[in-house]
Design an enzyme around this catalytic site. Structure first.
Site, PDB file in Angstrom:
ATOM      1  N   THR A  17      -5.178   9.983  11.413  1.00 51.50           N
ATOM      2  CA  THR A  17      -4.114  10.929  11.066  1.00 51.50           C
ATOM      3  C   THR A  17      -4.157  11.185   9.559  1.00 51.50           C
ATOM      4  OG1 THR A  17      -2.782  10.188  12.917  1.00 51.50           O
ATOM      5  CG2 THR A  17      -1.588  11.233  11.109  1.00 51.50           C
ATOM      6  N   TYR A  39      -8.472  -6.269  10.667  1.00 49.88           N
ATOM      7  CA  TYR A  39      -7.535  -5.211  11.081  1.00 49.88           C
ATOM      8  C   TYR A  39      -7.489  -5.097  12.606  1.00 49.88           C
ATOM      9  CZ  TYR A  39      -5.528  -0.435  11.229  1.00 49.88           C
ATOM     10  OH  TYR A  39      -4.748   0.686  11.463  1.00 49.88           O
ATOM     11  N   THR A  53       0.837  -1.214   0.000  1.00 50.40           N
ATOM     12  CA  THR A  53       0.000   0.000   0.000  1.00 50.40           C
ATOM     13  C   THR A  53       0.870   1.262   0.000  1.00 50.40           C
ATOM     14  OG1 THR A  53      -0.171  -0.025   2.422  1.00 50.40           O
ATOM     15  CG2 THR A  53      -1.949  -1.099   1.193  1.00 50.40           C
ATOM     16  N   ALA A  66       3.170   0.297  16.077  1.00 51.81           N
ATOM     17  CA  ALA A  66       2.109   1.246  15.724  1.00 51.81           C
ATOM     18  C   ALA A  66       0.780   0.503  15.774  1.00 51.81           C
ATOM     19  CB  ALA A  66       2.352   1.812  14.327  1.00 51.81           C
ATOM     20  N   LYS A  69      14.909  -8.717  19.590  1.00 53.74           N
ATOM     21  CA  LYS A  69      15.558  -9.574  20.596  1.00 53.74           C
ATOM     22  C   LYS A  69      17.004  -9.864  20.172  1.00 53.74           C
ATOM     23  CE  LYS A  69      14.692 -14.225  22.388  1.00 53.74           C
ATOM     24  NZ  LYS A  69      14.790 -15.185  21.282  1.00 53.74           N
TER      25      LYS A  69
HETATM   26  P1  NAD Z   1       0.039   3.061   4.651  1.00 53.71           P
HETATM   27  O1  NAD Z   1      -0.763   2.013   3.988  1.00 53.71           O
HETATM   28  O2  NAD Z   1       0.307   4.320   3.918  1.00 53.71           O
HETATM   29  O3  NAD Z   1       1.454   2.458   5.093  1.00 53.71           O
HETATM   30  C1  NAD Z   1       1.639   1.120   5.457  1.00 53.71           C
HETATM   31  C2  NAD Z   1       2.958   0.640   4.850  1.00 53.71           C
HETATM   32  O4  NAD Z   1       3.194  -0.719   5.267  1.00 53.71           O
HETATM   33  C3  NAD Z   1       2.955   0.643   3.321  1.00 53.71           C
HETATM   34  O5  NAD Z   1       4.118   1.244   2.819  1.00 53.71           O
HETATM   35  C4  NAD Z   1       2.891  -0.833   2.973  1.00 53.71           C
HETATM   36  O6  NAD Z   1       3.451  -1.129   1.709  1.00 53.71           O
HETATM   37  C5  NAD Z   1       3.646  -1.455   4.134  1.00 53.71           C
HETATM   38  N1  NAD Z   1       3.344  -2.868   4.353  1.00 53.71           N
HETATM   39  C6  NAD Z   1       2.125  -3.440   4.532  1.00 53.71           C
HETATM   40  N2  NAD Z   1       2.248  -4.775   4.685  1.00 53.71           N
HETATM   41  C7  NAD Z   1       3.583  -5.042   4.646  1.00 53.71           C
HETATM   42  C8  NAD Z   1       4.346  -6.240   4.757  1.00 53.71           C
HETATM   43  N3  NAD Z   1       3.778  -7.445   4.927  1.00 53.71           N
HETATM   44  N4  NAD Z   1       5.694  -6.159   4.664  1.00 53.71           N
HETATM   45  C9  NAD Z   1       6.306  -4.956   4.482  1.00 53.71           C
HETATM   46  N5  NAD Z   1       5.625  -3.791   4.381  1.00 53.71           N
HETATM   47  C10 NAD Z   1       4.283  -3.840   4.446  1.00 53.71           C
HETATM   48  O7  NAD Z   1      -0.679   3.366   6.041  1.00 53.71           O
HETATM   49  P2  NAD Z   1      -0.395   4.473   7.168  1.00 53.71           P
HETATM   50  O8  NAD Z   1      -1.602   5.283   7.298  1.00 53.71           O
HETATM   51  O9  NAD Z   1       0.903   5.132   6.919  1.00 53.71           O
HETATM   52  O10 NAD Z   1      -0.296   3.551   8.454  1.00 53.71           O
HETATM   53  C11 NAD Z   1       0.952   3.198   9.026  1.00 53.71           C
HETATM   54  C12 NAD Z   1       0.720   2.465  10.329  1.00 53.71           C
HETATM   55  O11 NAD Z   1       0.018   3.288  11.263  1.00 53.71           O
HETATM   56  C13 NAD Z   1      -0.105   1.187  10.161  1.00 53.71           C
HETATM   57  O12 NAD Z   1       0.431   0.178  11.011  1.00 53.71           O
HETATM   58  C14 NAD Z   1      -1.480   1.592  10.637  1.00 53.71           C
HETATM   59  O13 NAD Z   1      -2.187   0.499  11.151  1.00 53.71           O
HETATM   60  C15 NAD Z   1      -1.149   2.615  11.710  1.00 53.71           C
HETATM   61  N6  NAD Z   1      -2.273   3.554  11.909  1.00 53.71           N
HETATM   62  C16 NAD Z   1      -2.501   4.557  11.000  1.00 53.71           C
HETATM   63  C17 NAD Z   1      -3.568   5.414  11.212  1.00 53.71           C
HETATM   64  C18 NAD Z   1      -3.857   6.570  10.283  1.00 53.71           C
HETATM   65  O14 NAD Z   1      -4.802   7.325  10.537  1.00 53.71           O
HETATM   66  N7  NAD Z   1      -3.106   6.796   9.228  1.00 53.71           N
HETATM   67  C19 NAD Z   1      -4.418   5.247  12.318  1.00 53.71           C
HETATM   68  C20 NAD Z   1      -4.166   4.191  13.175  1.00 53.71           C
HETATM   69  C21 NAD Z   1      -3.075   3.363  12.981  1.00 53.71           C
END
Ligand code: NAD
Ligand code: UDP
Length: 309
Positions: free
Chosen positions: A175, A145, A35, A114, A105
């Site tokens: 965010t 999720y 993503t 996160a 570890k």
């Molecule tokens: P995003 O989709 O832009 O970023 C997620 C990234 O993780 C992407 O670059 C994707 O390619 C990578 N990724 C996914 N699965 C992977 C895997 N198996 N191996 C390697 N890379 C992988 O999303 P974001 O909004 O930047 O979210 C980042 C983190 O923050 C996430 O863990 C999300 O759950 C958490 N989060 C975000 C929000 C928000 O409002 N943006 C809210 C709550 C939690």
């Protein structure tokens, strides 16, 4: 320090990577671009402070050089993404988190997970405090999720208590900012892209559900603060200023100066009705709170999106 950021090519991860590089650290981004996008990091091309490892973190990875910190952000995050990728989402929260804990570890590195406000589900307590256990439907459309992140928190705590790994957990609330994919379905990029493309604004349900939107620079400052503090239980990070989706649509229309019609669409199943973080813990431990207003943050986001539609 040498710092791993999983998901560093994503929206939040790339801003975090910018900030860490800005502080002089070396960053190793591990991302499979499911993503995210290399484009989010292209401004670091040629820098010896950034190494990008294209890898699916659900499979083990061994880094030879010593690692000091791991920020584990890899996971699909928008409801459209994780509902399209339910197995990958569950695997990255479970197997991916297991793998990065193994890395922490091995290197004796501190690791930050996160997590998300979604661990509270459709909350019955308002605002949400860290000691609330949540109201989650494990078999609903958001279950892949929510349960992935709940498992991730549990395995982080197990490694902390059993293996004495140095861990941190943050629960991020909605965010937004530049580099969100305009078609990822989340409400901020959806409305911004509708404004820019001269389309109707799609309000789900009656628009009476609430969210609290945090600008990405505020969040990144909070994430780095949590990593360097001594508190090891979950900490909420988000902006406590709560707004209904309808009010949010009004605001974005007025900020952009555009004339747009609102159309009402069915409310998705299990869509949380109210969400607002209680950030008193982060305020007292980190002396942290958001400083970017919704107006200011939206202007910056619209300006960026205008150049990227
Ligand atoms: P995003 O989709 O832009 O970023 C997620 C990234 O993780 C992407 O670059 C994707 O390619 C990578 N990724 C996914 N699965 C992977 C895997 N198996 N191996 C390697 N890379 C992988 O999303 P974001 O909004 O930047 O979210 C980042 C983190 O923050 C996430 O863990 C999300 O759950 C958490 N989060 C975000 C929000 C928000 O409002 N943006 C809210 C709550 C939690
Ligand atoms: N939403 C909306 N119109 C859209 C996209 C989303 O009204 O085009 C609503 C959605 O139903 C939810 C809120 O906006 O109540 C926030 O949705 P988002 O997908 O950004 O994240 P969530 O907080 O639900 O995970």
């Amino acid at each position: 320090m040498r710092i791993v950021v999983t998901g560093g090519a994503g929206f939040i991860g790339s801003h975090l990577t910018d900030a860490l590089i800005g502080q002089g650290h070396k960053v190793v981004v591990i991302d499979n671009f499911i993503t995210g996008s290399r484009k989010n990091l292209e401004h670091h091309e040629g820098s010896d402070q950034l190494m990008i490892v294209e890898h699916d973190i659900t499979k083990p990875v061994y880094l030879a050089e010593k690692i000091d910190r791991i920020y584990h952000l890899a996971s699909p995050a928008s409801p459209i993404d994780y509902q399209k990728l339910p197995i990958q989402t569950l695997k990255v929260g479970a197997l991916g988190t297991h793998n990065v804990l193994g890395m922490a570890k091995h290197h004796n590195a501190r690791i930050l997970l996160a997590s998300t406000s979604e661990v509270y589900g459709d909350p019955e307590i308002h605002p949400q405090k860290e000691d609330y256990w949540g109201h989650v439907n494990p078999v609903g459309p958001r279950g892949c999720y929510d349960e992935s992140k709940r498992f991730a928190e549990a395995i982080v705590v197990a490694y902390r208590d059993y293996h004495k790994v140095d861990t941190r957990i943050i629960r991020i609330f909605n965010t937004y900012g530049p580099r969100m994919r305009l078609n990822d379905g989340r409400v901020v990029p959806a409305f911004v892209s509708q404004i820019l493309k001269n389309e109707d604004i799609t309000i789900f349900g009656e628009g009476l559900q609430t969210r609290s939107f945090c600008y990405v620079s505020d969040l990144v400052r909070g994430i780095m603060g949590v990593m360097e503090c001594n508190y090891k239980n979950p900490i909420n990070l988000g902006n406590p200023s709560e707004i209904t989706i309808k009010e949010f649509a009004d605001k974005i229309i007025s900020i952009s100066g555009a004339q747009r019609k609102m159309v009402y669409c069915p409310l998705p199943v299990d869509d949380p009705q109210r969400r607002k973080p209680d950030i008193s813990l982060a305020m007292s431990i980190l002396n942290w709170q958001p400083v970017v207003s919704l107006e200011e943050g939206l202007k910056l986001t619209i300006e960026w999106a205008g150049k990227n539609v």
